[in-house]
Design a protein around this motif. Structure first.
Motif, PDB file in Angstrom:
ATOM      1  N   LEU A   1       5.507  20.154  16.908  1.00 39.20           N
ATOM      2  CA  LEU A   1       4.931  19.765  15.482  1.00 39.20           C
ATOM      3  C   LEU A   1       6.299  19.916  14.551  1.00 39.20           C
ATOM      4  CD1 LEU A   1       1.324  21.287  15.089  1.00 39.20           C
ATOM      5  CD2 LEU A   1       2.071  19.074  14.884  1.00 39.20           C
ATOM      6  N   SER A   2       7.072  20.871  15.324  1.00 42.38           N
ATOM      7  CA  SER A   2       8.201  21.169  14.464  1.00 42.38           C
ATOM      8  C   SER A   2       9.072  20.044  13.925  1.00 42.38           C
ATOM      9  CB  SER A   2       9.174  22.213  14.833  1.00 42.38           C
ATOM     10  OG  SER A   2       9.662  21.666  16.343  1.00 42.38           O
ATOM     11  N   THR A   3       8.723  18.992  14.384  1.00 45.55           N
ATOM     12  CA  THR A   3       9.558  17.627  14.021  1.00 45.55           C
ATOM     13  C   THR A   3       8.835  16.853  12.934  1.00 45.55           C
ATOM     14  OG1 THR A   3       8.112  16.128  15.613  1.00 45.55           O
ATOM     15  CG2 THR A   3      10.293  16.979  16.375  1.00 45.55           C
ATOM     16  N   LEU A   4       7.758  17.499  12.223  1.00 46.07           N
ATOM     17  CA  LEU A   4       7.085  16.965  10.953  1.00 46.07           C
ATOM     18  C   LEU A   4       6.850  18.144  10.100  1.00 46.07           C
ATOM     19  CD1 LEU A   4       4.412  14.689  12.551  1.00 46.07           C
ATOM     20  CD2 LEU A   4       6.451  13.990  11.411  1.00 46.07           C
ATOM     21  N   PRO A   5       7.741  18.534   9.558  1.00 44.90           N
ATOM     22  CA  PRO A   5       7.682  19.868   8.639  1.00 44.90           C
ATOM     23  C   PRO A   5       6.932  19.404   7.510  1.00 44.90           C
ATOM     24  CG  PRO A   5       9.908  18.446   8.417  1.00 44.90           C
ATOM     25  CD  PRO A   5       9.357  18.255   9.570  1.00 44.90           C
ATOM     26  N   GLY A   6       6.862  18.291   6.992  1.00 40.91           N
ATOM     27  CA  GLY A   6       5.918  17.973   5.986  1.00 40.91           C
ATOM     28  C   GLY A   6       4.390  18.110   6.107  1.00 40.91           C
ATOM     29  N   TRP A   7       4.025  17.728   7.410  1.00 41.55           N
ATOM     30  CA  TRP A   7       2.661  18.046   7.962  1.00 41.55           C
ATOM     31  C   TRP A   7       2.339  19.475   7.999  1.00 41.55           C
ATOM     32  CZ3 TRP A   7      -2.147  16.727   8.129  1.00 41.55           C
ATOM     33  CH2 TRP A   7      -2.857  17.293   9.260  1.00 41.55           C
TER      34      TRP A   7
ATOM     35  N   LEU B   1       0.708  -1.088  -0.033  1.00 42.94           N
ATOM     36  CA  LEU B   1       0.018  -0.175  -0.032  1.00 42.94           C
ATOM     37  C   LEU B   1       0.730   0.952  -0.029  1.00 42.94           C
ATOM     38  CD1 LEU B   1      -3.200   0.548   0.090  1.00 42.94           C
ATOM     39  CD2 LEU B   1      -3.088   0.916   2.591  1.00 42.94           C
ATOM     40  N   LEU B   2       1.810   1.362   0.931  1.00 41.02           N
ATOM     41  CA  LEU B   2       2.775   2.418   1.042  1.00 41.02           C
ATOM     42  C   LEU B   2       4.302   1.848   1.107  1.00 41.02           C
ATOM     43  CD1 LEU B   2       1.409   5.048   3.488  1.00 41.02           C
ATOM     44  CD2 LEU B   2       1.572   5.300   1.055  1.00 41.02           C
ATOM     45  N   THR B   3       5.069   2.568   0.454  1.00 38.05           N
ATOM     46  CA  THR B   3       6.358   2.024   0.681  1.00 38.05           C
ATOM     47  C   THR B   3       6.983   2.814   1.631  1.00 38.05           C
ATOM     48  OG1 THR B   3       6.828   3.484  -1.141  1.00 38.05           O
ATOM     49  CG2 THR B   3       6.670   1.421  -1.625  1.00 38.05           C
ATOM     50  N   GLY B   4       6.579   3.899   2.252  1.00 36.25           N
ATOM     51  CA  GLY B   4       7.224   4.513   3.320  1.00 36.25           C
ATOM     52  C   GLY B   4       6.787   5.898   3.451  1.00 36.25           C
ATOM     53  N   MET B   5       6.858   6.304   4.586  1.00 32.16           N
ATOM     54  CA  MET B   5       6.684   7.934   5.045  1.00 32.16           C
ATOM     55  C   MET B   5       7.628   8.374   5.951  1.00 32.16           C
ATOM     56  SD  MET B   5       2.568   7.521   5.688  1.00 32.16           S
ATOM     57  CE  MET B   5       2.495   5.770   6.171  1.00 32.16           C
ATOM     58  N   GLY B   6       8.860   7.847   5.700  1.00 35.53           N
ATOM     59  CA  GLY B   6       9.993   8.390   6.547  1.00 35.53           C
ATOM     60  C   GLY B   6      10.287   9.864   6.333  1.00 35.53           C
ATOM     61  N   ALA B   7      10.018  10.462   5.263  1.00 34.51           N
ATOM     62  CA  ALA B   7      10.454  11.982   4.822  1.00 34.51           C
ATOM     63  C   ALA B   7       9.662  12.750   5.782  1.00 34.51           C
ATOM     64  CB  ALA B   7       9.813  12.368   3.473  1.00 34.51           C
ATOM     65  N   LEU B   8       8.624  12.450   6.374  1.00 37.59           N
ATOM     66  CA  LEU B   8       7.804  13.207   7.385  1.00 37.59           C
ATOM     67  C   LEU B   8       8.104  12.740   8.807  1.00 37.59           C
ATOM     68  CD1 LEU B   8       4.440  13.620   5.425  1.00 37.59           C
ATOM     69  CD2 LEU B   8       6.256  15.293   5.839  1.00 37.59           C
ATOM     70  N   ALA B   9       8.372  11.594   8.885  1.00 44.35           N
ATOM     71  CA  ALA B   9       8.584  11.206  10.587  1.00 44.35           C
ATOM     72  C   ALA B   9       9.800  11.589  11.027  1.00 44.35           C
ATOM     73  CB  ALA B   9       8.214   9.637  10.341  1.00 44.35           C
ATOM     74  N   ALA B  10      10.169  12.085  12.097  1.00 40.66           N
ATOM     75  CA  ALA B  10      11.263  12.163  12.692  1.00 40.66           C
ATOM     76  C   ALA B  10      11.915  10.707  13.160  1.00 40.66           C
ATOM     77  CB  ALA B  10      11.343  13.070  13.975  1.00 40.66           C
ATOM     78  N   PRO B  11      12.981  10.341  13.173  1.00 41.63           N
ATOM     79  CA  PRO B  11      13.539   9.092  13.593  1.00 41.63           C
ATOM     80  C   PRO B  11      13.230   8.891  15.170  1.00 41.63           C
ATOM     81  CG  PRO B  11      15.301  10.157  12.507  1.00 41.63           C
ATOM     82  CD  PRO B  11      14.228  11.146  12.783  1.00 41.63           C
ATOM     83  N   ALA B  12      12.880   7.679  15.651  1.00 40.98           N
ATOM     84  CA  ALA B  12      12.566   7.189  16.933  1.00 40.98           C
ATOM     85  C   ALA B  12      13.544   7.566  17.945  1.00 40.98           C
ATOM     86  CB  ALA B  12      12.443   5.935  17.029  1.00 40.98           C
ATOM     87  N   ALA B  13      14.874   7.584  17.387  1.00 39.12           N
ATOM     88  CA  ALA B  13      15.754   7.759  18.543  1.00 39.12           C
ATOM     89  C   ALA B  13      15.674   9.270  18.638  1.00 39.12           C
ATOM     90  CB  ALA B  13      17.105   7.425  17.585  1.00 39.12           C
ATOM     91  N   ALA B  14      15.071  10.107  17.961  1.00 36.91           N
ATOM     92  CA  ALA B  14      15.285  11.498  18.145  1.00 36.91           C
ATOM     93  C   ALA B  14      14.310  11.864  19.413  1.00 36.91           C
ATOM     94  CB  ALA B  14      14.975  12.249  17.046  1.00 36.91           C
ATOM     95  N   GLN B  15      13.712  11.075  20.190  1.00 38.17           N
ATOM     96  CA  GLN B  15      12.471  11.471  21.154  1.00 38.17           C
ATOM     97  C   GLN B  15      13.097  12.144  22.181  1.00 38.17           C
ATOM     98  OE1 GLN B  15       9.542  10.534  21.097  1.00 38.17           O
ATOM     99  NE2 GLN B  15       9.125  11.510  23.188  1.00 38.17           N
ATOM    100  N   GLY B  16      14.410  11.922  22.697  1.00 42.43           N
ATOM    101  CA  GLY B  16      15.059  12.986  23.462  1.00 42.43           C
ATOM    102  C   GLY B  16      14.681  12.730  24.928  1.00 42.43           C
ATOM    103  N   PRO B  17      15.532  13.382  25.891  1.00 41.72           N
ATOM    104  CA  PRO B  17      15.070  13.209  27.320  1.00 41.72           C
ATOM    105  C   PRO B  17      14.125  14.140  27.738  1.00 41.72           C
ATOM    106  CG  PRO B  17      17.360  14.707  26.832  1.00 41.72           C
ATOM    107  CD  PRO B  17      16.776  14.096  25.660  1.00 41.72           C
TER     108      PRO B  17
END
Length: 226
Positions: A46-52, A1-17
């Motif tokens: 929201l700044s972590t999703l510039p595409g949105w 259905l979709l091959t990926g939406m990574g361009a809009l998603a911040a990496p999970a590791a970027a969650q931060g403290p």
């Protein structure tokens, strides 16, 4: 259905403290006491999703919810709004879900020459779209029909049965989370879709990362952040 939406998603590791479980956040569509698809969620800016943010700008620049706007050969915005009059919130969800699901599915690559592209409602009217585009147009339609944005989330997830990326709209209503899916005209509670594993969700006021497990500090919890 979709091959990926990574361009809009911040990496999970970027969650931060600095991240905190969304339940601790008083505004912007927090978890409503519901663990969506069995996950714990952590709020991010929201700044972590510039595409949105770009989708929001494109939607504001080219609104489709105008009295004279024709959606298809048989239905204008005025006519759809008239069909919605007097309906309960649950009935509104079913109306909007089935109405937009009648549009044909189109891959981003075919429409836009890109592997992943989030279309604003005006673009969906012209070319239709794929799963996240259905979720986006349903979100804005329900907003115009009176459903609060804080009660809705566009959810990016993994379908663990098909092993595919997918997106749906979730609406929190009457202490339940209902799923509007382009794969079905049936609007059903999130607990019935056990093959959906959310990665992140978003509305106009926030973005949330989803993980399975308990919040940090819970008895027996792993204390792991995405």
């Amino acid at each position: 259905l979709l091959t990926g939406m990574g361009a809009l998603a911040a990496p999970a590791a970027a969650q931060g403290p600095g991240a905190a479980p969304a339940a601790a956040s008083p505004a912007g569509g927090a978890s409503h006491g519901i663990r969506l698809f069995g996950t714990v969620e952590f709020r991010r800016p929201l700044s972590t999703l510039p595409g949105w943010l770009d989708v929001l700008e494109r939607n504001a620049a080219s609104p489709i919810f105008r009295p004279d706007k024709q959606f298809n050969r048989s239905t204008s915005w005025t006519q759809l709004r008239q069909r919605a009059e007097g309906k309960s919130p649950r009935e509104l969800l079913r109306l909007v879900n089935s109405f937009w699901n009648s549009w044909p599915y189109r891959e981003d690559q075919a429409n836009w020459g890109k592997q992943d592209y989030w279309a604003a409602p005006a673009q969906f009217l012209k070319k239709s779209g794929d799963c996240e585009d259905y979720a986006i147009v349903k979100y804005f339609t329900l907003k115009e029909l009176g459903i609060a944005p804080d009660s809705m989330r566009i959810v990016i997830l993994r379908d663990t049965i098909r092993n595919l990326a997918h997106a749906v709209l979730v609406v929190y209503l009457d202490d339940e989370a209902y799923v509007l899916d382009n794969l079905s005209n049936v609007v059903q509670p999130h607990t019935r879709l056990r093959n959906y594993s959310p990665q992140y969700s978003v509305n106009e006021h926030g973005r949330w990362t989803h993980i399975r497990g308990r919040p940090a500090g819970a008895a027996g919890g792993r204390g792991k952040t995405p």
